[in-house]
Write a protein that holds these residues in place. Structure first.
Motif, mmCIF file in Angstrom:
data_model
loop_
_atom_site.group_PDB
_atom_site.id
_atom_site.type_symbol
_atom_site.label_atom_id
_atom_site.label_comp_id
_atom_site.label_asym_id
_atom_site.label_seq_id
_atom_site.Cartn_x
_atom_site.Cartn_y
_atom_site.Cartn_z
ATOM 1 N N ALA A 1 13.933 2.738 1.452
ATOM 2 C CA ALA A 1 14.972 3.216 2.363
ATOM 3 C C ALA A 1 15.726 4.393 1.764
ATOM 4 N N LEU A 2 15.999 4.324 0.449
ATOM 5 C CA LEU A 2 16.679 5.436 -0.214
ATOM 6 C C LEU A 2 15.812 6.680 -0.203
ATOM 7 N N ALA A 3 14.517 6.515 -0.492
ATOM 8 C CA ALA A 3 13.610 7.656 -0.476
ATOM 9 C C ALA A 3 13.589 8.305 0.910
ATOM 10 N N ALA A 4 13.570 7.494 1.964
ATOM 11 C CA ALA A 4 13.554 8.027 3.320
ATOM 12 C C ALA A 4 14.848 8.755 3.642
ATOM 13 N N ALA A 5 15.975 8.186 3.209
ATOM 14 C CA ALA A 5 17.265 8.816 3.492
ATOM 15 C C ALA A 5 17.388 10.162 2.785
ATOM 16 N N LEU A 6 16.941 10.221 1.536
ATOM 17 C CA LEU A 6 16.998 11.487 0.802
ATOM 18 C C LEU A 6 16.004 12.494 1.365
ATOM 19 N N ALA A 7 14.850 12.022 1.803
ATOM 20 C CA ALA A 7 13.878 12.924 2.417
ATOM 21 C C ALA A 7 14.455 13.545 3.687
ATOM 22 N N ASN B 1 21.476 3.800 1.435
ATOM 23 C CA ASN B 1 22.413 4.862 1.775
ATOM 24 C C ASN B 1 22.880 5.555 0.493
ATOM 25 N N PRO B 2 22.538 6.843 0.281
ATOM 26 C CA PRO B 2 22.891 7.517 -0.981
ATOM 27 C C PRO B 2 24.383 7.562 -1.251
ATOM 28 N N SER B 3 25.194 7.777 -0.226
ATOM 29 C CA SER B 3 26.630 7.853 -0.405
ATOM 30 C C SER B 3 27.210 6.521 -0.857
ATOM 31 N N ILE B 4 26.789 5.440 -0.186
ATOM 32 C CA ILE B 4 27.266 4.111 -0.581
ATOM 33 C C ILE B 4 26.813 3.790 -1.996
ATOM 34 N N LEU B 5 25.569 4.108 -2.310
ATOM 35 C CA LEU B 5 25.039 3.805 -3.635
ATOM 36 C C LEU B 5 25.840 4.509 -4.718
ATOM 37 N N SER B 6 26.191 5.758 -4.508
ATOM 38 C CA SER B 6 26.980 6.496 -5.496
ATOM 39 C C SER B 6 28.346 5.843 -5.699
#
Length: 513
Positions: free
Chosen positions: A107-113, A296-301
């Motif tokens: 899911a993270l890979a897809a969001a960043l892509a 979700n990259p923002s949440i992860l950060s």
């Protein structure tokens, strides 16, 4: 052979593994397509985080790194590790494993892509793996609330929630962050339809209306458990996810009672999944821990920052034990589920017999999501169907191989937790617990204890134990009374478990004169 999208350290990562000619896609929480993993759940559970290249001797067991600090060849130059609170190799291996099993890495890979970053960038995302480890489930809960609710925010929470979660929502986030919480019934089975026929559209509309009525301009997130603790109600995650997206709020799902083998909350639309890894992830009642996973990259950060700032991380040894335990998670979950269904059927036979005869009987009602009762209300049938629909593809494949389906006679196995109301002379009482206590004290194989998810069977009285601190009026509304017993069904021989229950029930409900 590639099993995941990370290797030994954050500074040396390889791209996410994609299916070999497999175009199967799952919808991520953002709506972007998520590539299905190349290996099955049980395979990844054994190999991710235990790759031989992590070991200087090419060992097949994850190296256990106890170091608290790491040498730098020059100022700021290191192998991705500086101080163990911030990052530890063994914990990192565990976090990569969590990310893989929850589907968060894909899911993270897809969001960043979707943001224009390629697979290499996704695998080396500066915040770290999409799975985040904590020292307890409560620490994971506190962190996600701090990260997402902010100051003066608002939470819409499922009503039937773990006592520790409601305690943090009301007694910590409330006074310290000025965060308010509104509790909402989000299930089908708790509705007193008395057998009246309702359409599925009407059932869905009722849940959506209750949730939407609770949402305010300052609402930041919806928090649910599914199954819930202790009543084992299910929340329609896809439905609630659609409400969350409509109103621009996050959906957080606590999957402690399910575990990622049975339920993939992120693929159902959740933004974040949390769990107490003390329970089924550990499975041996010897580690306290918590986990969080998000694509979700923002949440992860945000969560990664708080993880380091708070320092509520598991020790390297705890992380190693959890990796070891996860290798048998699929096997354990299957046996837990088979035993729990047998227990639920046994208890339901006592409840059904009492209903038919009109007599007292030993059991008032049974709660198990996959149980197919001889007579069930539309709400109970809908929840059973939901139990099947929300199972992971891996779990469904196993059940089909074993001959089970959504409408199998007697139901289908879908987890190790069972709750039931024992029959007493004081139904729905918030003070009288004599019959239930006699039952619990007569058990020989089941152990009277809090917690759940271990290989040993446990039994407890939520009213006086896990939910003793919950407001009595709220407990009564949920059906948590002096008759409610919660069972964590282990992996012992099923004949021993059923004999233990039958003996204790008869001694408690029909005591000798």
């Amino acid at each position: 052979m590639t099993f995941t999208n990370g290797v030994a350290s954050p500074s040396k990562a390889s791209p996410p593994a994609l299916p070999n000619g497999d175009s199967a896609l799952l919808a991520s929480s953002t709506g972007a397509p998520t590539a299905a993993p190349v290996h099955a759940f049980a395979t990844r559970a054994i190999h991710v985080g235990s790759e031989p290249e992590l070991s200087s001797s090419s060992g097949v067991s994850t190296p256990l790194d106890f170091s608290t600090t790491y040498r730098q060849t020059r100022v700021g130059s290191h192998k991705g590790f500086e101080y163990s609170r911030s990052a530890n190799p063994t914990r990192l291996a565990y976090e990569r494993l969590v990310a893989s099993l929850e589907g968060a890495d894909a899911a993270l890979a897809a969001a960043l892509a979707a943001q224009g970053l390629d697979g290499d960038a996704a695998a080396a995302f500066e915040a770290g793996p999409a799975g985040v480890a904590f020292s307890s489930g409560s620490a994971a809960t506190a962190t996600v609330i701090q990260a997402l609710a902010g100051h003066q925010g608002h939470i819409v929470s499922v009503g039937d929630v773990y006592g520790g979660t409601s305690r943090y929502q009301l007694k910590v986030a409330g006074p310290l962050q000025d965060v308010q919480t509104t509790f909402v019934d989000m299930s089908y089975s708790t509705q007193g339809d008395a057998g009246d026929v309702e359409s599925e559209e009407e059932q869905d509309r009722a849940i959506v209306e209750r949730v939407e009525q609770a949402i305010r301009p300052e609402t930041k997130l919806i928090m649910v458990e599914s199954p819930t603790n202790p009543c084992l109600s299910l929340v329609p995650i896809r439905l609630i996810a659609s409400v969350a997206r409509k109103h621009g709020v996050y959906l957080v799902v606590d999957s402690t009672f399910a575990n990622p083998y049975l339920q993939q909350a992120l693929s159902l639309g959740a933004d974040v999944v949390i769990a107490s890894s003390t329970k089924y992830i550990s499975g041996h009642s010897d580690v306290v821990g918590g986990l969080l996973a998000t694509g979700n990259p923002s949440i992860l950060s945000k969560v990664r920052f708080l993880q380091n700032a708070h320092g509520a991380v598991p020790s390297p040894f705890d992380a190693w034990l959890l990796i070891r335990s996860i290798k048998t998670l699929a096997l354990r979950t299957r046996q837990h589920s088979l035993n729990a269904l047998a227990v639920a059927r046994f208890l339901d036979s006592h409840a059904s017999a009492a209903s038919v005869s009109g007599g007292g009987g030993l059991v008032r009602d049974v709660r198990y999501p996959g149980l197919k009762r001889a007579r069930e209300t539309p709400a109970q049938r809908r929840e059973r169907h939901l139990a099947w629909d929300q199972l992971s593809d891996e779990a469904k494949r196993w059940l089909v191989r074993e001959g089970y389906g959504r409408d199998s006679e007697g139901g289908f196995p879908c987890g190790g937790m069972v709750a039931f109301h024992i029959r007493s002379d004081a139904p729905a009482s918030q003070s009288e617990t004599g019959t239930a206590e006699r039952f619990l004290e007569k058990l020989q194989v089941f152990t009277l204890a809090e917690s759940l998810g271990g290989v040993e069977s446990l039994a407890e009285l939520p009213l006086s134990m896990t939910h003793g601190g919950v407001d009595p009026a709220h407990r009564a509304k949920l059906g948590i009374d002096g008759e409610l017993v919660r069972l964590s069904v282990g992996v012992e021989d099923i004949d021993d478990l059923l004999h233990d229950l039958e003996t204790a029930l008869k001694a408690a409900v029909q005591p000798a004169n």
